[in-house]
Design an enzyme around this catalytic site. Sequence first.
Site, mmCIF file in Angstrom:
data_model
loop_
_atom_site.group_PDB
_atom_site.id
_atom_site.type_symbol
_atom_site.label_atom_id
_atom_site.label_comp_id
_atom_site.label_asym_id
_atom_site.label_seq_id
_atom_site.Cartn_x
_atom_site.Cartn_y
_atom_site.Cartn_z
ATOM 1 N N GLU A 9 18.051 24.802 39.219
ATOM 2 C CA GLU A 9 19.188 25.097 38.659
ATOM 3 C C GLU A 9 19.720 25.953 36.719
ATOM 4 O OE1 GLU A 9 21.160 26.577 40.891
ATOM 5 O OE2 GLU A 9 21.489 24.883 42.409
ATOM 6 N N GLU A 53 25.148 29.376 47.712
ATOM 7 C CA GLU A 53 24.535 30.031 47.059
ATOM 8 C C GLU A 53 24.117 31.117 47.982
ATOM 9 O OE1 GLU A 53 21.283 29.813 44.821
ATOM 10 O OE2 GLU A 53 23.001 28.167 43.515
ATOM 11 N N TRP A 109 34.542 33.783 45.326
ATOM 12 C CA TRP A 109 34.341 35.491 45.460
ATOM 13 C C TRP A 109 33.222 35.678 46.888
ATOM 14 C CZ3 TRP A 109 29.203 36.288 44.988
ATOM 15 C CH2 TRP A 109 28.329 35.646 44.191
ATOM 16 N N ASP A 147 27.922 30.247 38.783
ATOM 17 C CA ASP A 147 27.789 29.325 39.777
ATOM 18 C C ASP A 147 26.626 28.154 39.579
ATOM 19 O OD1 ASP A 147 29.524 30.114 41.669
ATOM 20 O OD2 ASP A 147 28.873 30.955 43.063
ATOM 21 N N GLU A 148 25.464 28.992 39.202
ATOM 22 C CA GLU A 148 24.341 28.478 39.051
ATOM 23 C C GLU A 148 23.961 27.143 37.703
ATOM 24 O OE1 GLU A 148 21.927 29.101 40.815
ATOM 25 O OE2 GLU A 148 21.773 30.860 41.672
ATOM 26 N N HIS A 156 24.325 34.824 46.576
ATOM 27 C CA HIS A 156 23.808 35.458 46.045
ATOM 28 C C HIS A 156 22.548 36.410 46.114
ATOM 29 C CE1 HIS A 156 24.353 30.887 43.390
ATOM 30 N NE2 HIS A 156 26.003 31.877 43.864
ATOM 31 N N HIS A 180 26.331 24.548 39.911
ATOM 32 C CA HIS A 180 25.496 22.999 40.688
ATOM 33 C C HIS A 180 25.050 22.720 39.654
ATOM 34 C CE1 HIS A 180 25.969 26.824 44.206
ATOM 35 N NE2 HIS A 180 26.741 26.105 43.726
ATOM 36 N N THR A 240 17.684 28.746 36.497
ATOM 37 C CA THR A 240 18.163 30.143 37.201
ATOM 38 C C THR A 240 19.575 31.074 36.444
ATOM 39 O OG1 THR A 240 17.913 28.950 39.640
ATOM 40 C CG2 THR A 240 19.492 30.875 39.516
ATOM 41 N N GLU A 298 16.435 34.703 45.377
ATOM 42 C CA GLU A 298 17.818 34.057 46.174
ATOM 43 C C GLU A 298 17.526 34.326 47.594
ATOM 44 O OE1 GLU A 298 20.063 32.440 44.649
ATOM 45 O OE2 GLU A 298 19.898 33.166 42.099
#
Length: 393
Positions: free
Chosen positions: A226, A173, A92, A258-259, A176, A262, A229, A135
């Site tokens: 991570e 990252e 994305w 996403d976090e 974000h 990760h 977050t 971020e």
Amino acid sequence: MAFAVYIAECTPFSTPSPLFHRAKLRSKLGRSHKVSMTPREVEKIRIHFQPHEAREQVAHSMPPEKVEIFKSLEEWAEENILIHLKPVENSWQPQDFLPDPSSEGFIDQLIELQEQSRELPDDYLVCLVGDMITEEALPTYQTMLNRFDGVRDETGASPTSWATWTRMWTAEENRHGDLLHKYLYLSGRVDMRQIEKTIQYLIGFGMCGGLENSPYLGLVYTSFQERATFISHGNTARFSNGYGDMKLAQICGTIAADEKRHEIAYTKIVEKLFEIDPDTTMLAFEDLMRKKVIMPAHLMYDGQDVNLFDHFSSVAQRLGVYTAGDYADILEFLVERWNVKKIGGLSGKGRKAQDYVCKLAPRIRKLEGRAQERAKHGGTCIFSWIFKKEVLL
């Protein structure tokens, strides 16, 4: 990276002295000028360079022979860690969630975004802005990863698995902060110039995480961060949904996903370290928890409030975006994820470290109770980010 805190501050060490700053200014004006500065003027100059005391840090604590462990894990990392990255073409991008300025319906889309954001309360906006600012300080975090002995990117474009992970993780990252920054700008609800100043200050000040350029400490730290977050972005998504901003809920939820991905990668690396070098990894886990996990934006400053991060964290604690209870939950999650209680082959120090980290969470939960009590009797704070409005701490 996560933004809120469980009571963790830098230990006072040293900042440039007033004599240093006076000499610097004198050198700019020339030797023929005499500079007389009041204490207030000295303080203003000191704050410009660094408003917080910085803790003394060890530069390199990992024995050189441990570097070979990480070199030996190159192939393993390629097969087990790089798989948690997504190809760019399948990823994305911020524009997927925002009004399209090239379309005829741009103005209508913008009006819809602003209408949805009108119901977001000021204290929630403080948390969202703090999240975005953290971020946006991504250059600091990539720099941190590239200082770790044994896994750093030696050339800037190294093909090693560790270097590839760091660059591609950074690239993922980067979206974000970019997305949250654009959303907040378009919403019209916040003072973007004050926010941009805060970002510049934060990147300039860096962070003092006490990681000693050790990948053992650093990878435990990133596993914790991570997870933190993931929790905080998940909570902002839940709250924005409750306030009726469906687009923002989608944005925060996507970032949280996403976090989580990760987190899976970083915790997998530490799991492997526990398998092949349990004693060193256990001691690193203990060391980090004794220091307390200092959040990456703890040197946050907007040019006005030298306690900005503490104030921001208090709002996040009160709202439930990220709390001391979450800190304890993360610790318990990692202890279980790495099966810490059952790890054997430890030295005497290693067993003591194991006992410490396994018993720490209940102690932290007592602090959660105290933090909640303080929140009930908290004061207020004016935040420049939201046009100097006053918010309950």
